[in-house]
Design a protein around this motif. Structure first.
Motif, PDB file in Angstrom:
ATOM      1  N   VAL A  68       0.845  -1.167  -0.107  1.00  0.00           N
ATOM      2  CA  VAL A  68       0.026  -0.026   0.168  1.00  0.00           C
ATOM      3  C   VAL A  68       0.922   1.143   0.037  1.00  0.00           C
ATOM      4  O   VAL A  68       1.973   1.283   0.662  1.00  0.00           O
ATOM      5  N   HIS A  69       0.415   2.492  -0.752  1.00  0.00           N
ATOM      6  CA  HIS A  69       1.059   3.433  -0.840  1.00  0.00           C
ATOM      7  C   HIS A  69       0.486   4.530   0.015  1.00  0.00           C
ATOM      8  O   HIS A  69      -0.638   5.179  -0.482  1.00  0.00           O
ATOM      9  N   ALA A  70       1.183   4.955   1.226  1.00  0.00           N
ATOM     10  CA  ALA A  70       0.501   5.860   2.322  1.00  0.00           C
ATOM     11  C   ALA A  70       0.507   7.161   1.483  1.00  0.00           C
ATOM     12  O   ALA A  70      -0.334   7.756   1.752  1.00  0.00           O
ATOM     13  N   TRP A  87      -0.121   6.998 -16.003  1.00  0.00           N
ATOM     14  CA  TRP A  87      -0.884   7.063 -14.622  1.00  0.00           C
ATOM     15  C   TRP A  87      -0.195   7.654 -13.532  1.00  0.00           C
ATOM     16  O   TRP A  87      -0.152   8.652 -12.922  1.00  0.00           O
ATOM     17  N   LEU A  88       1.460   7.159 -13.918  1.00  0.00           N
ATOM     18  CA  LEU A  88       2.358   7.423 -12.656  1.00  0.00           C
ATOM     19  C   LEU A  88       2.627   8.743 -12.836  1.00  0.00           C
ATOM     20  O   LEU A  88       2.815   9.850 -11.858  1.00  0.00           O
ATOM     21  N   THR A  89       2.901   9.282 -14.244  1.00  0.00           N
ATOM     22  CA  THR A  89       3.431  10.720 -14.904  1.00  0.00           C
ATOM     23  C   THR A  89       2.370  11.620 -14.549  1.00  0.00           C
ATOM     24  O   THR A  89       2.675  12.903 -13.866  1.00  0.00           O
ATOM     25  N   TYR A  91      -0.607  11.524 -12.497  1.00  0.00           N
ATOM     26  CA  TYR A  91      -1.157  11.690 -11.082  1.00  0.00           C
ATOM     27  C   TYR A  91      -0.513  11.293  -9.933  1.00  0.00           C
ATOM     28  O   TYR A  91      -0.527  12.083  -8.822  1.00  0.00           O
ATOM     29  N   THR A  92       0.459  10.312 -10.128  1.00  0.00           N
ATOM     30  CA  THR A  92       0.990   9.738  -8.759  1.00  0.00           C
ATOM     31  C   THR A  92       2.210  10.542  -8.650  1.00  0.00           C
ATOM     32  O   THR A  92       2.454  10.962  -7.390  1.00  0.00           O
ATOM     33  N   PHE A  93       3.137  10.684  -9.608  1.00  0.00           N
ATOM     34  CA  PHE A  93       4.402  11.481  -9.098  1.00  0.00           C
ATOM     35  C   PHE A  93       3.998  12.933  -8.588  1.00  0.00           C
ATOM     36  O   PHE A  93       4.676  13.416  -7.646  1.00  0.00           O
ATOM     37  N   ARG A 195      11.834   1.837  -6.221  1.00  0.00           N
ATOM     38  CA  ARG A 195      10.262   1.874  -6.540  1.00  0.00           C
ATOM     39  C   ARG A 195       9.840   0.857  -7.676  1.00  0.00           C
ATOM     40  O   ARG A 195       8.992  -0.083  -7.268  1.00  0.00           O
ATOM     41  N   PHE A 196      10.596   0.521  -8.789  1.00  0.00           N
ATOM     42  CA  PHE A 196      10.666  -0.491  -9.490  1.00  0.00           C
ATOM     43  C   PHE A 196      11.712  -0.353 -10.449  1.00  0.00           C
ATOM     44  O   PHE A 196      12.368   0.820 -10.503  1.00  0.00           O
ATOM     45  N   ILE A 197      11.996  -1.179 -11.383  1.00  0.00           N
ATOM     46  CA  ILE A 197      13.334  -1.143 -12.262  1.00  0.00           C
ATOM     47  C   ILE A 197      13.420   0.358 -13.027  1.00  0.00           C
ATOM     48  O   ILE A 197      14.345   0.992 -13.016  1.00  0.00           O
ATOM     49  N   SER A 221       9.001  -4.063  -3.738  1.00  0.00           N
ATOM     50  CA  SER A 221       8.876  -3.611  -4.901  1.00  0.00           C
ATOM     51  C   SER A 221       7.761  -3.880  -5.732  1.00  0.00           C
ATOM     52  O   SER A 221       6.933  -4.409  -5.191  1.00  0.00           O
ATOM     53  N   HIS A 222       7.846  -3.513  -6.915  1.00  0.00           N
ATOM     54  CA  HIS A 222       6.763  -4.056  -8.027  1.00  0.00           C
ATOM     55  C   HIS A 222       7.625  -4.729  -9.082  1.00  0.00           C
ATOM     56  O   HIS A 222       8.666  -4.518  -9.393  1.00  0.00           O
ATOM     57  N   LEU A 223       6.557  -5.798  -9.596  1.00  0.00           N
ATOM     58  CA  LEU A 223       7.177  -6.649 -10.591  1.00  0.00           C
ATOM     59  C   LEU A 223       6.161  -7.113 -11.405  1.00  0.00           C
ATOM     60  O   LEU A 223       5.160  -7.280 -11.029  1.00  0.00           O
ATOM     61  N   SER A 224       6.215  -7.124 -12.886  1.00  0.00           N
ATOM     62  CA  SER A 224       5.783  -7.692 -13.907  1.00  0.00           C
ATOM     63  C   SER A 224       4.243  -7.300 -13.717  1.00  0.00           C
ATOM     64  O   SER A 224       3.317  -8.112 -13.701  1.00  0.00           O
ATOM     65  N   GLU A 225       3.788  -5.807 -13.429  1.00  0.00           N
ATOM     66  CA  GLU A 225       2.498  -5.512 -13.586  1.00  0.00           C
ATOM     67  C   GLU A 225       1.654  -5.349 -14.725  1.00  0.00           C
ATOM     68  O   GLU A 225       0.908  -5.556 -15.006  1.00  0.00           O
ATOM     69  N   ASN A 226       2.607  -4.735 -15.562  1.00  0.00           N
ATOM     70  CA  ASN A 226       1.837  -4.107 -16.880  1.00  0.00           C
ATOM     71  C   ASN A 226       2.967  -4.235 -18.056  1.00  0.00           C
ATOM     72  O   ASN A 226       4.155  -4.410 -17.847  1.00  0.00           O
ATOM     73  N   ALA A 261       4.935  -6.912  -5.741  1.00  0.00           N
ATOM     74  CA  ALA A 261       3.622  -6.477  -5.776  1.00  0.00           C
ATOM     75  C   ALA A 261       3.159  -6.815  -7.272  1.00  0.00           C
ATOM     76  O   ALA A 261       4.133  -6.501  -8.157  1.00  0.00           O
ATOM     77  N   HIS A 262       2.159  -7.445  -7.415  1.00  0.00           N
ATOM     78  CA  HIS A 262       1.276  -7.570  -8.739  1.00  0.00           C
ATOM     79  C   HIS A 262       1.552  -9.171  -9.417  1.00  0.00           C
ATOM     80  O   HIS A 262       0.879  -9.929  -9.593  1.00  0.00           O
ATOM     81  N   CYS A 263       2.850  -9.237 -10.167  1.00  0.00           N
ATOM     82  CA  CYS A 263       3.055 -10.296 -10.820  1.00  0.00           C
ATOM     83  C   CYS A 263       2.006 -10.747 -11.633  1.00  0.00           C
ATOM     84  O   CYS A 263       1.515 -12.016 -11.723  1.00  0.00           O
ATOM     85  N   SER A 312      -3.723  -3.807  -1.185  1.00  0.00           N
ATOM     86  CA  SER A 312      -4.664  -2.663  -1.435  1.00  0.00           C
ATOM     87  C   SER A 312      -4.197  -1.843  -2.623  1.00  0.00           C
ATOM     88  O   SER A 312      -4.834  -1.484  -3.294  1.00  0.00           O
ATOM     89  N   ASP A 313      -2.887  -1.669  -2.438  1.00  0.00           N
ATOM     90  CA  ASP A 313      -2.159  -0.863  -3.502  1.00  0.00           C
ATOM     91  C   ASP A 313      -2.941   0.355  -3.729  1.00  0.00           C
ATOM     92  O   ASP A 313      -3.056   0.819  -4.920  1.00  0.00           O
ATOM     93  N   ILE A 314      -3.316   1.069  -2.651  1.00  0.00           N
ATOM     94  CA  ILE A 314      -3.692   2.564  -2.695  1.00  0.00           C
ATOM     95  C   ILE A 314      -2.763   3.289  -3.239  1.00  0.00           C
ATOM     96  O   ILE A 314      -1.651   2.919  -2.884  1.00  0.00           O
TER      97      ILE A 314
HETATM   98  N1  GUN Z   1       4.932   0.934 -10.216  1.00  0.00           N
HETATM   99  C1  GUN Z   1       5.533   1.713  -9.845  1.00  0.00           C
HETATM  100  N2  GUN Z   1       5.172   2.750  -9.015  1.00  0.00           N
HETATM  101  C2  GUN Z   1       3.985   2.186  -9.070  1.00  0.00           C
HETATM  102  C3  GUN Z   1       2.810   2.633  -7.878  1.00  0.00           C
HETATM  103  O1  GUN Z   1       3.009   3.649  -7.469  1.00  0.00           O
HETATM  104  N3  GUN Z   1       1.680   2.147  -8.126  1.00  0.00           N
HETATM  105  C4  GUN Z   1       1.618   0.926  -9.053  1.00  0.00           C
HETATM  106  N4  GUN Z   1       0.352   0.353  -9.121  1.00  0.00           N
HETATM  107  N5  GUN Z   1       2.540   0.482  -9.686  1.00  0.00           N
HETATM  108  C5  GUN Z   1       3.797   1.167  -9.681  1.00  0.00           C
END
Ligand code: GUN
Ligand code: FE
Length: 425
Positions: A68-70, A87-89, A91-93, A195-197, A221-226, A261-263, A312-314
């Motif tokens: 989860v990202h507080a 989405w990262l670029t 909204y999130t960053f 954060r991720f690679i 970290s995050h792995l093979s999400e997208n 996370a994810h896989c 939950s990966d908020i």
């Molecule tokens: N991969 C790298 N950063 C993130 C993040 O903040 N959320 C999600 N879902 N994937 C990421």
């Protein structure tokens, strides 16, 4: 002096079945560890101990959130119109840059910790941001609350706004300063968090791996999400045989306890590497829907013997409740089943086991009521849902599908009742 709690006890020792003790007892020692669970008080060797009776309530292990990202709490329930990288670029960053301001961080983090508490999550693996002082604050808020958390100061230094790039040496010294926080109880401690690679240069990954080895810290970290992310990793780390290998080369893939996370797209060599290294998966079904990443092949990963907890990966995910995450995990597995018809979908006991015993195992002996386990527990008053002749298991199922935070009467973490009224803002 031991304490004894009485209620309708349900937990999962194994993935395929619930242990159910109607009007049963759990005994807990001064260190907050379960010493026994029984139908009969006499079996527990607790002469003279105070018995706290929760009447007809359900007494179950507390929830564990493995990802989860507080620092994305403000964005919860927003910005669902893009895939991961844009989405990262977009909204999130930008939101994460605001955590340079510790006052802003405090406002958001107080709310975040309170809401985890509300939903009965007593342990979490949390991403903060690159900012050391805000991250320290988050650690202190968890400590003040008495809840368990591995808190990640995020390592990142490429493919992001300048304000979120931290030089490697500053990441290292910032991380080391967080290790000086009082972590003796083990409830709250920092976790290495590249954060991720795509966000980390080789020097950053190298430094993260060295810190993990030197201080024997866990890694997340995050792995093979997208799919676009995976292509990017292939370009950035051409010598790596798979995404997981890109972490493994730097000692960030199970050399110390690691959760990825994810896989969603993990298979073949990456799956074998995860098996060999004992890497834990944080399955985040709502996030995978919202940023349109795909459906994680949970049955395949389970059959491979991987440990899989829920996250939950908020704010990729929109829902902080791990109870809801069980429902989503089951539903994703059913969609998978509808497409492939080869693999059984998840059962309720499997989802519950993932949320409690497997998720909890990342934090120690947590997530079950077997002797030796830390007593992390929830007392659920489901009386308004219990209007027919439901069995205890049916009541739990209905609570998981229909209940919410208003039904949670008491929360315990490591044997202590946790009340975070003071965190209300
Ligand atoms: N991969 C790298 N950063 C993130 C993040 O903040 N959320 C999600 N879902 N994937 C990421
Ligand atoms: Fe995430």
């Amino acid at each position: 002096m031991k304490k004894v709690y009485k209620g309708n006890i349900l937990f999962t020792k194994e993935k395929d079945r619930f242990e159910i003790l109607g009007n049963g007892y759990v005994a807990v020692d001064d260190n907050g560890r379960v010493t026994g669970v029984a139908k009969d008080l006499a079996a527990l060797d607790c002469d003279g101990a105070e018995v706290r009776d929760f009447g007809d309530c359900l007494l179950i292990p507390a929830m564990n959130d493995l990802h989860v990202h507080a620092s994305q709490y403000r964005n919860q329930g927003l910005a669902m119109d893009l895939e991961l990288l844009p989405w990262l670029t977009r909204y999130t960053f930008p939101e994460e840059t605001r955590y340079a301001d510790t006052q802003y961080a405090e406002r958001m983090y107080r709310r975040f910790v309170r809401d985890l508490w509300r939903f009965g999550t007593m342990r979490a693996c949390v991403f903060a941001t690159i900012h050391t002082e805000s991250t320290r604050l988050l650690m202190r808020l968890f400590k003040e609350a008495g809840m368990g958390a591995f808190v990640g100061k995020v390592g990142m230094n490429r493919n992001c706004p300048e304000a979120l790039k931290e030089p490697v040496e500053e990441m290292v010294s910032g991380y080391e300063s967080l290790l000086k926080e009082d972590t003796a109880s083990g409830l709250v401690r920092p976790i290495i968090t590249p954060r991720f690679i795509p966000s980390c240069t080789r020097e950053m990954l190298q430094a993260c791996g060295e810190l993990a080895a030197k201080y024997q810290c866990p890694v997340q970290s995050h792995l093979s999400e997208n799919k676009a992310e995976i292509m990017m990793v292939r370009e950035l780390e051409p010598e790596s045989t798979c995404y997981g290998d890109a972490y493994d080369r730097y000692g960030l893939f199970g050399q110390t306890p690691t959760v990825m996370a994810h896989c969603v797209w993990t298979e073949g060599e990456e799956l074998e590497l995860m098996q060999r290294r004992g890497v834990t998966v944080a399955h985040c079904p709502t996030s995978n829907f919202n940023v349109a990443s795909g459906m994680a092949p949970i049955r395949t990963l389970l059959n491979a013997g991987l440990r899989i907890g829920l996250g939950s990966d908020i704010s990729g995910g929109h829902d902080l409740s791990i109870f809801r995450m069980m429902v989503y995990a089951i539903q994703v597995s059913k969609m998978h089943y509808q497409q492939h018809h080869t693999q059984a979908f998840l059962t309720l006991s499997e989802a519950f086991w993932m949320a409690t015993k497997v998720g909890g195992s990342f934090f120690g002996r947590v997530g079950s009521f077997e002797p030796g386990y830390e007593f992390d527990a929830l007392v659920i008053d489901d009386s308004d849902l219990n209007h027919s002749n439901y069995s205890l298991l049916e009541r739990l199922e209905r609570y998981i599908y229909l209940g919410d935070d208003r039904h949670i009467r008491h929360r315990f973490c490591r044997g202590k009742e946790i009340e975070v009224k003071e965190l209300r803002s």
